[in-house]
Enzyme design. Structure first.
Site, PDB file in Angstrom:
ATOM      1  N   GLY A  89       0.793  -1.223   0.000  1.00  0.00           N
ATOM      2  CA  GLY A  89       0.000   0.000   0.000  1.00  0.00           C
ATOM      3  C   GLY A  89       0.825   1.273   0.000  1.00  0.00           C
TER       4      GLY A  89
ATOM      5  N   CYS B 275       1.795   3.150   2.543  1.00  0.00           N
ATOM      6  CA  CYS B 275       2.802   3.257   3.602  1.00  0.00           C
ATOM      7  C   CYS B 275       4.167   2.753   3.147  1.00  0.00           C
ATOM      8  CB  CYS B 275       2.352   2.481   4.836  1.00  0.00           C
ATOM      9  SG  CYS B 275       3.556   2.514   6.178  1.00  0.00           S
TER      10      CYS B 275
ATOM     11  N   GLY C  92     -11.020  -3.842  -6.711  1.00  0.00           N
ATOM     12  CA  GLY C  92     -12.051  -4.650  -6.073  1.00  0.00           C
ATOM     13  C   GLY C  92     -13.260  -3.831  -5.684  1.00  0.00           C
TER      14      GLY C  92
ATOM     15  N   SER D 282       0.783  21.958   8.400  1.00  0.00           N
ATOM     16  CA  SER D 282       1.906  21.664   9.290  1.00  0.00           C
ATOM     17  C   SER D 282       1.672  20.440  10.145  1.00  0.00           C
ATOM     18  CB  SER D 282       2.179  22.866  10.202  1.00  0.00           C
ATOM     19  OG  SER D 282       1.172  22.982  11.193  1.00  0.00           O
TER      20      SER D 282
ATOM     21  N   HIS E 169      22.106   3.883  32.272  1.00  0.00           N
ATOM     22  CA  HIS E 169      22.921   5.096  32.119  1.00  0.00           C
ATOM     23  C   HIS E 169      24.189   4.754  31.347  1.00  0.00           C
ATOM     24  CE1 HIS E 169      24.915   8.881  33.176  1.00  0.00           C
ATOM     25  NE2 HIS E 169      25.991   8.151  33.449  1.00  0.00           N
TER      26      HIS E 169
END
Length: 470
Positions: A40, A42, A114, A180, A449
């Site tokens: 599709g 995307c 379709g 935007s 970290h």
């Protein structure tokens, strides 16, 4: 004799092909109908190839700032044709991937247009001529297309939609972006990094208007510093294109009307659902302005007909479509006798949104304003990128993370981010919201970290007056 399916999916975008695969996994005989490209919009013309373009722009941006990292890079330039070629290659690879997944899951692909002609009947006009397919259940997943300005439809030469902007015939020199939202801002960011002079016009009072107001303000400032002209509260009254460019008549927020000349215009003012000529009227399927009305599982008002993705109520996002596809396929399998699946309706409050400009934007749940409008007494935490060691080391110290909590229960109501890699970070809060976490669990969570994710912890701490590094 017509082909008989348990499930037939009309459209193979991120909603349709995922629904087909999930149905096949559950033992259903599945077929899928696609008129253009598997994957599709995307995979072929949207989410993925645009990210490839933006990655090229990001690398270019970093090269141009090499000296900030103690490096030297000379004669830096962008080759637009090569950038576009790479993007199209990425799209092709993913299209081939979906083709492989259809074969792997034994899903029959019917290429063509379709249209439902009766309950459980779909007529396909395509490479095999006209064929009629039969199915116990049909999922409509036909997606959407770009909305045109009524007074100046895109011509692909001077006035573009996102599709034209992905395969430009030439590099814009002066570019006007109308709208935007995520699409408009992403292309504004891309072409600005590539060297165009970019102007963004937004009719609402702020850019990325669905985001938290603090995010909108920060992004406006960041893009302006990058050289993008931002015009909010402004409208386009006319566009006149010729062989040399486009003359735009812009009405500013002040009421002043001015004419500006641009080489190209990108129109990014929303989408139109592809629900014409797929049989809605024939079957009496309820739709409002082309948007098919569904229940929490994707059922329409007509038994055996389901709908997902951009033809259903928003948000109109690929990941929302995919999740709807899974829910619908599981609900169908359940109706056909599978007792091992237990689909749940999707909570739309837990659908994240991402914008891949520079800096990135990501969010989930309620903004601070919406939470207050809903009657919540809120606690709000905010932590800046400049307080994070990893962000400073990366040279990406611009941005912040904001969290919104219910002051009475500690429920995480929303999270809003702007800065480097926040489109990856947001999923931590999405998981937290889905698990119905409170501030207590988030505060007690150990974050590694040095990482950017530590800011997610600090933002929660900030909401409760416990932030460590600010």
């Amino acid at each position: 004799m017509a082909d008989q399916y348990d499930l037939l999916v009309l459209g193979s975008g991120p909603g349709g092909y995922v629904a087909a695969i999930r149905g096949a996994q559950l033992g259903l005989k599945v077929g899928i109908v696609e008129r253009e490209n598997l994957g599709g919009i995307c995979l072929n013309w949207g989410c993925i190839p645009t990210k490839a373009l933006l990655r090229s722009a990001e690398v270019l941006h970093n090269m141009q700032h090499a000296k900030d990292y103690g490096l030297a890079a000379d004669n830096i330039r962008a080759d637009l044709d090569a950038v576009v070629k790479r993007s199209r290659g990425v799209a092709k690879q993913l299209n081939q991937g979906v083709t492989h997944l259809m074969k792997k899951n034994k899903i029959t692909v019917h290429m063509g247009e379709g249209r439902m002609t009766a309950p459980g009947k779909v007529e396909v006009k395509g490479e095999k001529g006209t064929e009629t397919l039969s199915a116990k259940h049909v999922i409509l997943a036909t997606g959407a297309r770009a909305r045109d300005l009524p007074f100046s439809p895109a011509d692909g030469k001077r006035v573009w939609t996102y599709r034209h902007a992905m395969t430009p015939s030439e590099m814009p020199t002066d570019l006007l972006v109308i709208g935007s939202g995520a699409i408009g801002i992403e292309f504004a960011s891309f072409y600005n990094d590539m060297g165009a002079n970019v102007t963004v016009v937004e009719m609402l009072p702020r850019i990325v208007p669905v985001e938290d107001e603090d995010v909108s303000e920060f992004l406006d400032s960041a893009l302006s510093k990058q050289g993008i002209e931002i015009c909010t509260g402004a409208g386009i009254e006319s566009l006149k294109a010729d062989a040399k460019g486009v003359t735009a008549t812009i009405k500013r927020a002040s009421g002043k009307v001015e004419e500006r000349k641009y080489s190209h215009v990108i129109v990014a003012i929303g989408i139109v659902p592809n629900t014409e000529n797929i049989g809605l009227e024939t079957l009496g399927i309820k739709a409002e302005r082309g948007i098919v009305q569904i229940d929490g599982m994707g059922r329409t008002n007509v038994k055996g007909v389901w709908a997902i993705g951009d033809i259903t109520p928003g948000p109109w996002l690929a990941h929302k479509a995919s999740h709807e596809g899974v829910i619908a396929a599981e609900a169908i399998a359940q109706e056909l006798g599978n007792k091992d699946v237990h689909p749940h309706e999707m909570d739309r409050r837990n659908i994240p949104g991402c914008t891949y400009c520079h800096p990135q934007v990501a969010s989930v749940g309620l903004t601070e304003e919406k939470a207050k409008e809903a009657g919540y007494d809120v606690k709000v935490g905010k932590f800046p990128f400049v307080g994070n060691g990893k962000a400073i080391a990366l040279g990406e110290a611009q941005g912040f993370i904001k969290t919104v909590f219910d002051a009475k229960t500690g429920e995480l109501l929303g999270a809003h981010m702007i800065g480097a890699e926040v489109t990856e970070l947001i999923q931590g809060y999405v998981v937290g919201k889905t698990l119905e976490t409170t501030e207590a669990e988030l505060i007690q969570t150990v974050f590694p970290h040095p990482t950017l994710s530590e800011m997610m912890h600090e933002s929660v701490l900030s909401a409760y007056g416990r932030a460590i590094h600010i």
